[in-house]
Structure formats: structure tokens, C-alpha cells
Scaffold this active site. Sequence first.
Site, PDB file in Angstrom:
ATOM      1  N   SER A 173       9.297  -6.310  -1.156  1.00 39.81           N
ATOM      2  CA  SER A 173       8.825  -7.528  -0.639  1.00 39.81           C
ATOM      3  C   SER A 173      10.101  -8.284   0.264  1.00 39.81           C
ATOM      4  O   SER A 173      11.268  -8.109   0.007  1.00 39.81           O
ATOM      5  CB  SER A 173       8.783  -8.780  -1.483  1.00 39.81           C
ATOM      6  N   LYS A 223       3.936  -6.363  -7.438  1.00 42.80           N
ATOM      7  CA  LYS A 223       3.911  -6.786  -6.118  1.00 42.80           C
ATOM      8  C   LYS A 223       2.719  -7.491  -5.742  1.00 42.80           C
ATOM      9  O   LYS A 223       2.589  -8.635  -4.610  1.00 42.80           O
ATOM     10  CB  LYS A 223       4.495  -5.427  -5.340  1.00 42.80           C
ATOM     11  N   HIS A 250       2.643 -11.044  -6.890  1.00 45.73           N
ATOM     12  CA  HIS A 250       3.653 -11.656  -6.024  1.00 45.73           C
ATOM     13  C   HIS A 250       2.941 -12.409  -4.927  1.00 45.73           C
ATOM     14  O   HIS A 250       3.195 -13.315  -4.412  1.00 45.73           O
ATOM     15  CB  HIS A 250       5.047 -10.879  -5.626  1.00 45.73           C
ATOM     16  N   ASN A 251       2.259 -11.555  -4.080  1.00 46.08           N
ATOM     17  CA  ASN A 251       1.523 -11.574  -2.687  1.00 46.08           C
ATOM     18  C   ASN A 251       0.564 -12.929  -3.130  1.00 46.08           C
ATOM     19  O   ASN A 251       0.457 -13.874  -2.522  1.00 46.08           O
ATOM     20  CB  ASN A 251       0.918 -10.528  -2.371  1.00 46.08           C
ATOM     21  N   GLU A 311       2.144 -16.096  -3.430  1.00 45.52           N
ATOM     22  CA  GLU A 311       2.830 -16.244  -2.190  1.00 45.52           C
ATOM     23  C   GLU A 311       1.639 -17.143  -1.570  1.00 45.52           C
ATOM     24  O   GLU A 311       1.679 -18.369  -0.817  1.00 45.52           O
ATOM     25  CB  GLU A 311       3.288 -15.199  -1.485  1.00 45.52           C
TER      26      GLU A 311
HETATM   27  P1  NBP Z   1       2.366   0.074   9.337  1.00 47.11           P
HETATM   28  O1  NBP Z   1       1.765  -0.273   8.158  1.00 47.11           O
HETATM   29  O2  NBP Z   1       2.034  -0.521  10.584  1.00 47.11           O
HETATM   30  O3  NBP Z   1       2.160   1.673   9.502  1.00 47.11           O
HETATM   31  C1  NBP Z   1       2.877   2.345  10.738  1.00 47.11           C
HETATM   32  C2  NBP Z   1       3.343   3.703  10.082  1.00 47.11           C
HETATM   33  O4  NBP Z   1       2.375   4.479   9.322  1.00 47.11           O
HETATM   34  C3  NBP Z   1       3.743   4.668  11.223  1.00 47.11           C
HETATM   35  O5  NBP Z   1       4.976   5.077  10.725  1.00 47.11           O
HETATM   36  C4  NBP Z   1       2.647   5.502  11.552  1.00 47.11           C
HETATM   37  O6  NBP Z   1       3.140   6.715  12.176  1.00 47.11           O
HETATM   38  C5  NBP Z   1       2.519   5.926   9.978  1.00 47.11           C
HETATM   39  N1  NBP Z   1       1.046   6.312   9.966  1.00 47.11           N
HETATM   40  C6  NBP Z   1      -0.219   5.913  10.116  1.00 47.11           C
HETATM   41 BR1  NBP Z   1      -0.591   4.279  10.785  1.00 47.11          BR
HETATM   42  N2  NBP Z   1      -1.176   6.887   9.739  1.00 47.11           N
HETATM   43  C7  NBP Z   1      -0.616   7.954   9.393  1.00 47.11           C
HETATM   44  C8  NBP Z   1      -0.840   9.215   8.965  1.00 47.11           C
HETATM   45  N3  NBP Z   1      -2.211   9.599   8.868  1.00 47.11           N
HETATM   46  N4  NBP Z   1       0.059  10.137   8.564  1.00 47.11           N
HETATM   47  C9  NBP Z   1       1.276   9.933   8.985  1.00 47.11           C
HETATM   48  N5  NBP Z   1       2.018   8.803   9.253  1.00 47.11           N
HETATM   49  C10 NBP Z   1       0.788   7.639   9.291  1.00 47.11           C
HETATM   50  O7  NBP Z   1       3.920  -0.059   9.002  1.00 47.11           O
HETATM   51  P2  NBP Z   1       4.764  -1.244   8.486  1.00 47.11           P
HETATM   52  O8  NBP Z   1       4.384  -2.430   9.034  1.00 47.11           O
HETATM   53  O9  NBP Z   1       6.363  -0.870   8.836  1.00 47.11           O
HETATM   54  O10 NBP Z   1       4.557  -1.193   7.240  1.00 47.11           O
HETATM   55  C11 NBP Z   1       4.836   0.082   6.161  1.00 47.11           C
HETATM   56  C12 NBP Z   1       4.276  -0.140   4.781  1.00 47.11           C
HETATM   57  O11 NBP Z   1       4.878  -1.122   4.253  1.00 47.11           O
HETATM   58  C13 NBP Z   1       2.867  -0.502   4.667  1.00 47.11           C
HETATM   59  O12 NBP Z   1       2.200  -0.062   3.773  1.00 47.11           O
HETATM   60  C14 NBP Z   1       2.729  -2.207   4.611  1.00 47.11           C
HETATM   61  O13 NBP Z   1       1.671  -2.656   3.800  1.00 47.11           O
HETATM   62  C15 NBP Z   1       4.132  -2.331   3.712  1.00 47.11           C
HETATM   63  N6  NBP Z   1       4.685  -3.570   3.951  1.00 47.11           N
HETATM   64  C16 NBP Z   1       4.884  -4.183   4.858  1.00 47.11           C
HETATM   65  C17 NBP Z   1       5.545  -5.297   5.160  1.00 47.11           C
HETATM   66  C18 NBP Z   1       5.649  -6.128   6.339  1.00 47.11           C
HETATM   67  O14 NBP Z   1       6.317  -7.228   6.334  1.00 47.11           O
HETATM   68  N7  NBP Z   1       5.492  -5.749   7.540  1.00 47.11           N
HETATM   69  C19 NBP Z   1       6.137  -5.837   3.851  1.00 47.11           C
HETATM   70  C20 NBP Z   1       6.058  -5.316   2.730  1.00 47.11           C
HETATM   71  C21 NBP Z   1       5.202  -3.897   2.869  1.00 47.11           C
HETATM   72  P3  NBP Z   1       3.096   6.617  13.776  1.00 47.11           P
HETATM   73  O15 NBP Z   1       4.342   6.297  14.296  1.00 47.11           O
HETATM   74  O16 NBP Z   1       2.854   8.184  13.853  1.00 47.11           O
HETATM   75  O17 NBP Z   1       1.638   5.971  14.164  1.00 47.11           O
END
Ligand code: NBP
Length: 477
Positions: free
Chosen positions: A128, A183, A186-187, A190
Site C-alpha cells: 500500500s 490488504k 485495508h482498502n 480506506e
Molecule cells: P498495471 O496494473 O497497470 O500493470 C501493468 C504491468 O502488467 C506492465 O508491466 C505490463 O507489461 C504487465 N502485464 C500485463 Br497488463 N499483462 C501481462 C501479461 N499477460 N504478461 C506479462 N506482463 C503483463 O501496473 P501498476 O499500476 O504498476 O500495478 C501493478 C500491480 O500493483 C497491480 O496488481 C496493482 O493492482 C497493484 N497496485 C497498484 C497500486 C497503484 O497505486 N497503482 C498500488 C498498490 C498495488 P507491459 O509493459 O508489457 O504491458
Amino acid sequence: TTAQIGVTGLAVMGRNLARNFARNGYTVALHNRTVSKTRELVENFGDEGDFIAAETAKEFVAALERPRRLVIMVKAGDPTDAVIEEFAPLLEPGDMIIDGGNAHFADTRRREKALREQGIHFVGMGVSGGEEGALHGPSIMPGGPKESYDSLGPMLEKISAKAADGAPCVTHIGPDGAGHFVKMVHNGIEYADMQLIGEAYQLLRDVAGYSPAQIADVFRTWNTGRLDSYLIEITAEVLAHVDAATGKPFVDVVVDQAEQKGTGRWTVQIALDLGVPVSGIAEAVFARSLSGHAGLRAASQGLAGPKPTPLSEAEAAAFADRVEQALYASKIVSYTQGFHEIQAGSDEYGWDVDLGAVSSIWRGGCIIRAAFLDRIRAAYDARADLPSLLSDETFAREIAGAQDDWREVVIAATREGVAVPGFSAALAYYDALRAERLPAALTQGQRDFFGAHTYRRVDREGAFHTLWGGDRSEVTA
Ligand code: NBP
């Protein structure tokens, strides 16, 4: 050289987490499905630490020291399964896959079980704090086998947020899906916090007649007291912000339809399955969905409401103080409900989650970080088997002091026609819990009447049924 940890999935979260590991002195292997993202990371941030960029899965796995620690930071759901399927065959017993995405805990349980059969340790890890947290120190909620924490824990403790007392905001939550479950809740909490803050804002605006800038000042003041928290702090920032294009308050130019990614909804769905009343979180999720029903809302414009009662400046200030009380009391209730859900999940799945430790690791790094969490920590320190936060003496006393104002605020909201589902659901929960008798007795009578579902009596053991269609005598069921 070999890397102590690898990160695959280099969107905002994965990139920042990888940089955080590197900045803390770890050599980090990098991998992403789209190779250009890996290159970009090294080009832009390569001087922050030691990175090993890998273009293929094989190269990535080969770059990791053994036992391998491989963090997956991809979109939750099918992409996570796809990545696990890609890497699992390349790993050896004792290696570790750490899923830092927002996975559903049931998926984490399934994946952990499947990988355990291959001797691979699977750690479902809640993270988080958004992208800033990932870079500067998130609150981290790892589940999975306890032994995995022996080698992973010290690394996580280094990159995690630190609470004001210096304690790292990470702990081993429990086996298999425990980390992702916590987690998720937590959300959910939130969502409830944000809804309660939203209701406070709306009341200050519509009942007290304050402008967004004035309300920002009120929130700034609240942030110096017991409501001191990240969400209150950013609320003041958002409310004080003025739109450059129009010169209007920013909050007035944003479409009032709240979106959601699903973890709040999961919290409520799972609570329904576990039979835990998380009415505050549920109202927060419903409030977001209601806001999105633009057609329904348009069709409801012009429905009758009450005439507004203007308040004097002194009355408005007094009302604002009451809203602070209502917000604080409602917040205690939503945390009570959230911790109840964690306890119920822990009991159901045999996780043995330490609720005091959970409140402790939420004190820094995460979105709900707040001074308030120190009080929850103290409540569990005083009594580890606390049946409910409301049974803690300090919280009970604080609610006792707040309840008159809390009730007045719900009355004022009702009179003025301002929807406060969070405040009123929290108050209803509080009043229902403390009631000596509930209408549930009548519900049981009705159920027995139409369905012969039977009931228990207050004065005798056993199950009973009344012959409602006959002479209404009572029989033992
Ligand atoms: P995203 O949730 O937008 O995911 C993008 C990533 O997933 C890229 O690296 C993409 O690769 C990869 N990907 C996908 Br889409 N499909 C794929 C596949 N079939 N095989 C391999 N790679 C694949 O990224 P994020 O916002 O950084 O979040 C990452 C995780 O963290 C998520 O589960 C999210 O829920 C969690 N999270 C996010 C936050 C936040 O604030 N954003 C906070 C806490 C947790 P590519 O570059 O090749 O498309």
C-alpha cells in the site's frame, strides 16, 4: 554478479519498488514483458543502484542468486497467472515467487497451493502507498509460508516505510492468502475513511455554508488533532486547490462520479460470505456506485427536499466542531468493522493474524496512515483478545464523549436533506450493538410463522415452533 531480488512488471509500481530495493543497496534484476520498459528504467534510473536488465525470462531467472526471490508486479488477475506459468517451470524448489499486485486472496490461496506442490514458496504480498509509497517506503503485508519471511523479511523491512517510532511497516501477516486479505480490508477501510471525509465536507458545505477554501482550513485544523492522517491532509490540499482554467475551486470542476478498482467491493463481498457486518465499508462502496448512475441521478433532479436552514457564523462554527466528533466516532466504527473482518478471515482460514501488528504496520507508508492507528495498537497491546475495538476502554470513552454531537449531526443531515450513509450506518451499528434487545426476535417469529424455521427461547434450551396455522400452541422442534 547475481541479484538478490528480481522484479518483473515494470509499470509505475514495479519500477518504483525495483528502484527502492536498489537504493537500499540490493542488486535488482529487472524484467518486463515489453522490453523497452526495462531499458527505460536502466536509462533513467540506472545510477541509483545496481540493476541487471534481463530481456527474457530465462536471463531474468539466471540473474537471481539462489534461493531466488522473484517479485511479480503486474496487473492482477489473468496476467499474474500468465507470469507465474512463464516463470514457475524455470524455478527450483526453495525459490520464492512474491506477488505484489492487488490479487484476490482466494487466487493467492490457489496459487500458493499449486506452487507448494512444486516446492516453490509463494508469497502473496499486499503493498500500500501507491507509487510514492513503492519508491520511498510502502506499508507491506506479506503472507505465504513463515519460512519465506526469514529470508525475505529483512529486505522488506529495509525498503518499507517506518512508523514515527522507527518500526518498519511490514510484518509476516500469516500463511497463504493472509497478506492479500489484510490488504483488501485495508482498502475497504480506506473507502470508508474517504466516504466519511466526503460526508463531512458535504455537511460543512451545505449545512454550515462554508466554501471549499474555508473547509480546507477546517480540515487543516482537524489534522493537528486526533484526526491527524494522510487522508485528512490531502483532503485539505485538494479542497484548497483552484482550477487554473476557470478560477473555480478544483472540487467544483471535477465530475462527481467516483470510480473504483474493486478491492472495496471484494471487502464487502467477503464480509457477506463471512457474515461480518461491515456496513460502513458497504455504504462507501454503494455511495461510489450511486454517484456513477448519472441517468438515475438526472431522472431524480427535482424530487422534493427540505428547505435549508441558514446558520449564523457562530452556529456554523459550532456545527463544524460537531462534525469533527461525528467523523471521529464513525471512524472508530469503520475500523471496528474492518478489524472484525480480519479476525473472522483469520479464524476461517486459520491464519492467526495479530491485529495489533496489523494496526502497527499501517502507521506509515499506506493511504490510511494516521495517528489513530497508534491508539488501535495500544488497544490491542492492552488486550490481545479484544472482542471489538468498541470494547476498548479508551475508544468507548471517546465515543461516549462524541455521541451527542454525532447524533446531532445525523439529525441535522436528515433535516437538511444531506445524504450521510457513512455517518448514519456507523451510528446504527453502534446503537444496534449496545441495544439490550433487537427486533431480531420479531424476525425469528416471522420466519417461524411463514417457514416453520423455529426459534430459541430466552428461558429454556432447545428449538421451538409455534403452530401458527393451528391452535398456536408451542411444540419442541
Ligand atoms: P498495471 O496494473 O497497470 O500493470 C501493468 C504491468 O502488467 C506492465 O508491466 C505490463 O507489461 C504487465 N502485464 C500485463 Br497488463 N499483462 C501481462 C501479461 N499477460 N504478461 C506479462 N506482463 C503483463 O501496473 P501498476 O499500476 O504498476 O500495478 C501493478 C500491480 O500493483 C497491480 O496488481 C496493482 O493492482 C497493484 N497496485 C497498484 C497500486 C497503484 O497505486 N497503482 C498500488 C498498490 C498495488 P507491459 O509493459 O508489457 O504491458
